[in-house]
Motif scaffolding. Sequence first.
Motif, mmCIF file in Angstrom:
data_model
loop_
_atom_site.group_PDB
_atom_site.id
_atom_site.type_symbol
_atom_site.label_atom_id
_atom_site.label_comp_id
_atom_site.label_asym_id
_atom_site.label_seq_id
_atom_site.Cartn_x
_atom_site.Cartn_y
_atom_site.Cartn_z
ATOM 1 N N PRO A 12 0.849 -0.920 0.172
ATOM 2 C CA PRO A 12 0.187 0.391 0.088
ATOM 3 C C PRO A 12 1.044 1.118 0.395
ATOM 4 O O PRO A 12 0.502 2.427 -0.647
ATOM 5 C CB PRO A 12 -0.721 -0.057 1.761
ATOM 6 N N ASN A 13 2.040 1.307 0.687
ATOM 7 C CA ASN A 13 2.715 2.587 0.628
ATOM 8 C C ASN A 13 3.279 2.399 -1.129
ATOM 9 O O ASN A 13 4.637 3.368 -0.999
ATOM 10 C CB ASN A 13 4.012 1.873 1.669
ATOM 11 N N GLY A 14 3.574 1.692 -1.660
ATOM 12 C CA GLY A 14 3.923 1.660 -2.873
ATOM 13 C C GLY A 14 5.023 1.090 -3.569
ATOM 14 O O GLY A 14 5.420 0.938 -4.656
ATOM 15 N N LYS A 41 12.770 -11.698 -0.246
ATOM 16 C CA LYS A 41 12.815 -12.412 -0.342
ATOM 17 C C LYS A 41 11.769 -12.665 0.734
ATOM 18 O O LYS A 41 11.201 -14.360 0.322
ATOM 19 C CB LYS A 41 13.834 -12.869 0.809
ATOM 20 N N SER A 42 11.214 -12.467 1.625
ATOM 21 C CA SER A 42 10.880 -12.431 3.123
ATOM 22 C C SER A 42 9.186 -13.059 1.798
ATOM 23 O O SER A 42 8.440 -13.219 2.148
ATOM 24 C CB SER A 42 10.415 -11.234 3.719
ATOM 25 N N THR A 43 9.167 -11.424 1.101
ATOM 26 C CA THR A 43 7.623 -10.617 0.181
ATOM 27 C C THR A 43 7.300 -12.490 -0.784
ATOM 28 O O THR A 43 6.162 -13.333 -0.412
ATOM 29 C CB THR A 43 7.731 -10.185 -0.232
ATOM 30 N N ILE A 45 8.781 -15.627 -0.128
ATOM 31 C CA ILE A 45 8.426 -16.608 1.302
ATOM 32 C C ILE A 45 7.238 -16.589 1.437
ATOM 33 O O ILE A 45 6.233 -17.069 1.478
ATOM 34 C CB ILE A 45 9.399 -16.689 2.161
ATOM 35 N N LYS A 46 6.393 -15.154 1.850
ATOM 36 C CA LYS A 46 4.941 -14.974 1.941
ATOM 37 C C LYS A 46 3.752 -15.016 1.307
ATOM 38 O O LYS A 46 2.772 -14.983 1.858
ATOM 39 C CB LYS A 46 4.686 -13.633 2.776
ATOM 40 N N LEU A 47 4.401 -15.025 0.004
ATOM 41 C CA LEU A 47 3.468 -15.675 -1.114
ATOM 42 C C LEU A 47 2.958 -16.798 -1.049
ATOM 43 O O LEU A 47 1.906 -16.986 -2.093
ATOM 44 C CB LEU A 47 4.092 -14.616 -2.390
ATOM 45 N N GLU A 51 0.798 -15.070 2.894
ATOM 46 C CA GLU A 51 0.464 -14.301 4.357
ATOM 47 C C GLU A 51 0.170 -13.014 3.735
ATOM 48 O O GLU A 51 -0.471 -12.025 4.629
ATOM 49 C CB GLU A 51 2.271 -14.363 5.112
ATOM 50 N N GLU A 52 0.891 -12.401 2.087
ATOM 51 C CA GLU A 52 0.512 -11.494 1.487
ATOM 52 C C GLU A 52 0.055 -11.985 0.237
ATOM 53 O O GLU A 52 0.006 -12.734 -0.125
ATOM 54 C CB GLU A 52 1.853 -11.118 0.947
ATOM 55 N N LYS A 53 -1.222 -11.345 -0.616
ATOM 56 C CA LYS A 53 -1.642 -11.862 -1.658
ATOM 57 C C LYS A 53 -1.068 -10.796 -2.559
ATOM 58 O O LYS A 53 -0.422 -9.890 -2.660
ATOM 59 C CB LYS A 53 -3.341 -11.199 -1.517
ATOM 60 N N PHE A 85 10.013 -19.550 10.915
ATOM 61 C CA PHE A 85 10.283 -18.532 11.081
ATOM 62 C C PHE A 85 11.649 -18.299 11.818
ATOM 63 O O PHE A 85 12.278 -18.973 12.763
ATOM 64 C CB PHE A 85 9.175 -18.092 12.117
ATOM 65 N N GLN A 86 12.112 -17.072 11.636
ATOM 66 C CA GLN A 86 13.254 -16.991 12.280
ATOM 67 C C GLN A 86 14.056 -16.603 13.987
ATOM 68 O O GLN A 86 14.360 -17.140 14.473
ATOM 69 C CB GLN A 86 13.685 -15.281 12.026
ATOM 70 N N ASP A 87 11.943 -15.672 14.287
ATOM 71 C CA ASP A 87 12.348 -15.812 15.649
ATOM 72 C C ASP A 87 11.995 -16.669 16.017
ATOM 73 O O ASP A 87 11.065 -16.630 17.390
ATOM 74 C CB ASP A 87 11.425 -14.114 16.003
ATOM 75 N N ALA A 161 10.624 -21.554 5.237
ATOM 76 C CA ALA A 161 11.921 -20.675 6.105
ATOM 77 C C ALA A 161 12.748 -19.794 6.096
ATOM 78 O O ALA A 161 12.729 -19.244 4.846
ATOM 79 C CB ALA A 161 12.644 -22.113 7.069
ATOM 80 N N ASP A 162 12.121 -18.870 7.060
ATOM 81 C CA ASP A 162 12.133 -17.525 6.408
ATOM 82 C C ASP A 162 13.593 -17.218 7.340
ATOM 83 O O ASP A 162 13.516 -17.189 8.383
ATOM 84 C CB ASP A 162 11.347 -16.409 6.602
ATOM 85 N N GLU A 163 14.591 -17.358 6.672
ATOM 86 C CA GLU A 163 15.931 -17.345 7.853
ATOM 87 C C GLU A 163 15.745 -17.631 9.005
ATOM 88 O O GLU A 163 16.343 -17.683 10.188
ATOM 89 C CB GLU A 163 15.680 -15.702 8.097
#
Length: 228
Positions: A12-14, A41-43, A45-47, A51-53, A85-87, A161-163
């Motif tokens: 949304p922020n462009g 990278k995270s995006t 993976i989230k797709l 987690e993201e569309k 996840f990393q955390d 797996a993200d990091e």
Amino acid sequence: MIEMNNVYKKYPNGVVAANGITVDIRQGEFVYVVGPSGAGKSTFIKLMYREEKPTSGDVIINGTNLTKLKNNQVPFLRRQLGVVFQDFKLLPRLTVYENVAFALEVIEEHPKQIRKRVMDVLELVGLKHKVRMLPSELSGGEQQRVSIARSIVNMPKVVIADEPTGNLDPETSWEIMNIFEEINTMGTTIVMATHNREIVNTIRKRVIAIEGGLIVRDVNGGDYGYEG
Ligand code: ADP
Ligand code: ADP
């Protein structure tokens, strides 16, 4: 197994975090996702676990087009995918056993089956003797083992797996990698975003490099490829 066709993601922020990604990952592959911070990278993976569309383009997991997935079908997808996840993201008030059993209990498995399966995966990650402990009583490496156990307890076809070694010391990171390799050997597809050059250059797998929301390199048995 995992297919992306011309995937574009604008936040949304462009910010454009995926700028036309097309990729095909087959069942049983082990794939590293590398690239500088902010590369997307995270995006990416989230797709994959919705987690993201995507803003446009298709993401297809095991034959299911996530773009067309209804919100009430998302839990079904999550059962076919394990995420690490990393955390760690463990539930702090639940024991090791409960953190892993949780994923099975929500799908109403038979209690005896749950117990067997939870103990089996905890044995696989070497934590059978710590089932009654709370996450706060464990080291970082042990917490990551619990989160890996949780990710595979439903026998998913894919683990994302993200990091996963991002918060761990080098020795612990190698131990965690051995577990991922074992899971992959059993036929599970692994997609792992990482900044760990030593691991990528030693345990050689397919390497997908992302920069500016684009795949700029995709090599089987490739190296990490970034300096410094
Ligand atoms: P990486 O994992 O490679 O560091 P990310 O996918 O996290 O990259 O981020 C790619 C770009 O998208 C970065 O510019 C980041 O700031 C931006 N971004 C990530 N998530 C969001 C979000 N939820 N809202 C807006 N911008 C985001
Ligand atoms: P990592 O790469 O370690 O996974 P990120 O920095 O990409 O972490 O993202 C951490 C969280 O912050 C994510 O939930 C992401 O969606 C969000 N995020 C990242 N960049 C932005 C941004 N520019 N604006 C808003 N949210 C963001």
